[in-house]
Design a protein around this motif. Sequence first.
Motif, short mmCIF file in Angstrom:
data_model
loop_
_atom_site.label_atom_id
_atom_site.label_comp_id
_atom_site.label_asym_id
_atom_site.label_seq_id
_atom_site.Cartn_x
_atom_site.Cartn_y
_atom_site.Cartn_z
N SER A 181 18.61 11.43 -13.59
CA SER A 181 18.54 10.98 -13.92
C SER A 181 19.12 10.00 -15.17
N GLU A 183 17.10 8.42 -16.77
CA GLU A 183 16.13 8.46 -17.89
C GLU A 183 15.09 9.99 -18.36
N HIS A 185 13.46 12.73 -18.51
CA HIS A 185 11.84 13.52 -18.72
C HIS A 185 11.84 14.71 -19.66
N ARG A 233 6.74 6.87 -24.16
CA ARG A 233 7.49 6.41 -24.10
C ARG A 233 8.60 6.16 -24.99
N GLU A 256 5.55 13.77 -21.03
CA GLU A 256 4.50 13.90 -20.72
C GLU A 256 4.02 15.08 -20.87
N LYS A 260 2.38 16.31 -16.39
CA LYS A 260 3.12 14.93 -15.20
C LYS A 260 4.40 15.39 -15.17
N PHE A 261 5.06 15.68 -15.86
CA PHE A 261 6.01 16.04 -16.30
C PHE A 261 6.68 16.93 -14.66
N GLU A 263 5.85 17.53 -12.14
CA GLU A 263 4.96 16.80 -10.89
C GLU A 263 6.57 15.55 -10.62
N TRP A 264 6.77 15.04 -12.00
CA TRP A 264 8.10 14.13 -11.91
C TRP A 264 9.41 15.37 -11.41
N LYS A 267 8.39 16.15 -7.93
CA LYS A 267 9.64 14.40 -6.39
C LYS A 267 10.91 15.00 -6.77
N ASN A 268 11.57 14.67 -7.61
CA ASN A 268 12.82 14.33 -8.22
C ASN A 268 14.25 15.66 -7.73
#
Length: 276
Positions: A181, A183, A185, A233, A256, A260-261, A263-264, A267-268
């Motif tokens: 990534s 970014e 996370h 952020r 996050e 939420k983390f 989830e991210w 997903k990736n």
Amino acid sequence: MSKNSTILTTVLTIALIAIGVWIGENINLLPIDASTNAPVYDELFKVLFTIGAILFLGITGLVLYSLIKFGRKPGQKGDGLAIEGNLSLEIFWTAIPAIVILFVGIYSYDIYDRMGGMQSLGASGHEHHAMNSNNKVWGGIGSSYSPGQTNKNEVLPPIPIEVTAMQFAFLFHYPEGDIISGELHVPTGQPVTMRMESKDVIHAFWVPEFRLKQDVIPGQPTILNFTPTKAGRYPIICAELCGPYHGGMRSTVVVEDSEKFNEWFNKNSKSPNLNT
Ligand SMILES: [Cu+2]
């Protein structure tokens, strides 16, 4: 010194210290504190700012007072008194800065130690592909400090992240999910251990909100550990002049809550989900 001027000096000194402490307590120059490191760092900043304010006001005040009080009056001719040496004054103005500097040095060292700075970088080999969340690796800055707060009984394993810096970007690799990534996370409340290496020149990973900065060096991995505390952020800034587009070498860290983390992450994630 007459009795009156002794009292006046004492009163002025106390007032000066009180004003300095007040300024130190009320100054608000730093961005929000978003990692467990930040409050420790801010404590040092406050103390240094207080000392700085006392010195600045005290010295400027004395200079201005002397300009007015001892300046040449109209019509005055000739030189001033030739004064040579004053042992007690010299001892005094040597001892005070010595004590202040010694205190700042010891206190800074203590803060650095509390932030985990004195831990050896330990495992800096290249066996990071064998990594899983049970491996205890990548010691280093920021790791050991856990503030005297809530979940002491539940210590989450650190999330390993490999950071690659190059002209002019940061890349973040999560070995556990094989995620790459641009970014960063990270979840709140869980330690993160980053192993950083540069592909070309020296860069520096800096997140002001975390109060953390660490050089990223070619051929010599550096470790940076931290625990984010506040969702948001925040900017990641390269803090080492690394070439013509150094000023544009920025990224974002997204903090996050763990839901939420995850989830991210899921997903990736390319490999089977190890995060459950
Ligand atoms: Cu850079």
